[in-house]
Design a protein around this motif. Structure first.
Motif, PDB file in Angstrom:
ATOM      1  N   ARG A  63       4.396  -3.771   4.228  1.00  7.35           N
ATOM      2  CA  ARG A  63       4.757  -3.378   2.862  1.00  7.35           C
ATOM      3  C   ARG A  63       4.053  -2.060   2.517  1.00  7.35           C
ATOM      4  N   ILE A  64       4.380  -1.010   3.267  1.00  6.66           N
ATOM      5  CA  ILE A  64       3.757   0.294   3.066  1.00  6.66           C
ATOM      6  C   ILE A  64       4.816   1.319   2.663  1.00  6.66           C
ATOM      7  N   GLY A  65       4.517   2.090   1.624  1.00  2.00           N
ATOM      8  CA  GLY A  65       5.387   3.162   1.154  1.00  2.00           C
ATOM      9  C   GLY A  65       4.645   4.487   1.119  1.00  2.00           C
ATOM     10  N   VAL A  66       5.369   5.555   0.790  1.00  2.00           N
ATOM     11  CA  VAL A  66       4.805   6.901   0.760  1.00  2.00           C
ATOM     12  C   VAL A  66       5.264   7.608  -0.511  1.00  2.00           C
ATOM     13  N   ILE A  67       4.344   8.377  -1.108  1.00  2.72           N
ATOM     14  CA  ILE A  67       4.673   9.309  -2.181  1.00  2.72           C
ATOM     15  C   ILE A  67       4.288  10.705  -1.721  1.00  2.72           C
ATOM     16  N   ALA A 104       0.838  -1.202   0.000  1.00  9.22           N
ATOM     17  CA  ALA A 104       0.000   0.000   0.000  1.00  9.22           C
ATOM     18  C   ALA A 104       0.868   1.245   0.000  1.00  9.22           C
ATOM     19  N   LEU A 105       0.283   2.350  -0.488  1.00  8.40           N
ATOM     20  CA  LEU A 105       0.977   3.625  -0.584  1.00  8.40           C
ATOM     21  C   LEU A 105       0.102   4.747  -0.041  1.00  8.40           C
ATOM     22  N   ALA A 106       0.667   5.585   0.818  1.00 10.54           N
ATOM     23  CA  ALA A 106       0.033   6.837   1.204  1.00 10.54           C
ATOM     24  C   ALA A 106       0.556   7.922   0.272  1.00 10.54           C
ATOM     25  N   VAL A 107      -0.346   8.742  -0.274  1.00 12.16           N
ATOM     26  CA  VAL A 107       0.022   9.734  -1.284  1.00 12.16           C
ATOM     27  C   VAL A 107      -0.467  11.108  -0.824  1.00 12.16           C
ATOM     28  N   CYS A 108       0.417  12.106  -0.873  1.00 10.66           N
ATOM     29  CA  CYS A 108       0.066  13.416  -0.329  1.00 10.66           C
ATOM     30  C   CYS A 108       0.685  14.542  -1.149  1.00 10.66           C
ATOM     31  N   GLY A 109      -0.025  15.667  -1.201  1.00  9.27           N
ATOM     32  CA  GLY A 109       0.484  16.859  -1.864  1.00  9.27           C
ATOM     33  C   GLY A 109      -0.245  17.169  -3.167  1.00  9.27           C
TER      34      GLY A 109
END
Length: 363
Positions: free
Chosen positions: A167-171, A93-98
């Motif tokens: 398995r978590i990433g961030v953009i 999963a990915l958290a996406v911000c901005g």
């Protein structure tokens, strides 16, 4: 993993010409006597529905759901959860911000939906005090609270049954690229981070573009902001700066680029500060003494991918952060691209690279 692609940098030559919105926020508006009363046209948190309200087309390959969750300060955040339609079993999963001042219906949502098409569960969200998220007064930012918002998104994703929380990433995009790096430095649950067309908002608010603000100018700005607190206290509500991203003519190209995204059908959204509102005049105060990239080395050994446009006025932010970060790290320069190109130009945004990066590092 270290890799840096280089190219000639093109940054506006007139260092006295700062981005109008930030200069006004840091005291120029006060000096000019330009301000609007609190609540005059500021975007308010609104009740979410599952209707499609984005500036980009809905994908048939992805399921979409509006969600809410709280950060550590008790502020309720609003997000859009994107799930691959053919999902089987637990996945990354990915958290996406901005970007900074944008909403989840704009660039972050486009990134989130596109990465969901590629097999990731993704969450785009509004920062505290903006968009559909809670918090009063409206249109206030904080390097601390906004970094916490990123970790709150990780909290939420880790509770989604289909997500493998290991398995978590961030953009992070634009100003939230810096927020994302700050959050990931302290939040060891995140396994990999991408900073796309990033700003360091603490640096630009405290030092101006290209670090051109002198100590005398900084002191003057802080005096004006400090005195504004008495004005706000007497009124019982904050005074807001002028509307964001409006043009009067003669602006440098990067300001025109911001206008062309936020103020036209290409990217306009009524809840976006950058499209339809302004920040409180005192908004820069919490950024002035808090360099958010102080602990960037502590992201290691988790990998960082920096993505930036060759012709972006903001390119130096990524290059400085890349130099300060520890291995593993990579800086990818997109030939011919400007800062705003990486908001929504899907033919240029390197989604293949991001997919490969996360597949390798969220395995």
């Amino acid at each position: 993993m270290s890799n840096k692609h280089t190219a000639d940098r093109q940054i506006p030559s007139n260092l006295a010409v700062q981005r109008r919105s930030i200069l006004k926020a840091t005291g120029a508006a006060l000096a000019a006597g330009v301000a609007v009363s609190a609540g005059s046209s500021q975007t308010q948190a609104q009740t979410s529905s599952d209707s499609w309200d984005k500036v980009f087309p809905k994908s048939a390959k992805v399921a979409h759901q509006k969600v809410r969750f709280k950060n550590r300060y008790g502020i309720t955040l609003a997000g859009d959860l994107y799930t691959p339609s053919d999902l089987k079993g637990k996945t990354a999963a990915l958290a996406v911000c901005g970007p900074f001042g944008a909403v989840k219906e704009q660039s972050s949502g486009l990134y989130a939906q596109t990465m969901a098409e590629r097999g990731f569960i993704t969450l785009a969200f509004d920062g505290s005090y903006t968009g559909e998220s809670g918090g009063e007064p409206r249109n206030v930012a904080s390097p601390d609270i906004n970094s916490e918002d990123v970790s709150a998104a990780i909290d939420y994703l880790g509770l989604v049954p289909a997500v493998d929380r290991n398995r978590i990433g961030v953009i992070g995009i634009c100003g939230w690229g810096g927020m994302a790096l700050n959050a990931v430095a302290v939040d060891k649950r995140v396994k990999a981070v991408v900073a796309s067309t990033m700003y360091d908002m603490t640096r630009v608010m405290s030092k101006g573009y290209n670090d051109s603000v002198t100590l005398e100018q900084r002191t003057s700005n802080l005096k004006a902001l400090s005195n504004q607190r008495w004005v706000d206290a007497e009124k019982g509500a904050p005074v807001y700066g002028p509307p964001m991203n409006e043009l009067k003519g003669g602006e440098p190209q990067f300001l025109v680029d911001y206008h062309d995204y936020y103020k036209t059908p290409r990217g306009f959204h009524p809840r976006s500060v950058n499209s339809n509102g302004s920040w409180t005049i005192t908004n820069p105060l919490s950024f002035m003494n808090m360099p958010i990239l102080s602990y960037i080395k502590e992201i290691s050994p988790r990998p960082i991918l920096f993505i930036h446009g060759e012709k972006a006025h903001s390119r130096y932010f990524a290059e400085t952060a890349y130099a300060a970060a520890s291995e593993p790290k990579e800086l990818m320069i997109i030939k011919g691209a400007t800062h705003v190109d990486l908001y929504d130009q899907t033919a240029i945004i390197p989604f293949d690279k991001m997919e490969a990066f996360f597949r390798q590092n969220l395995a």
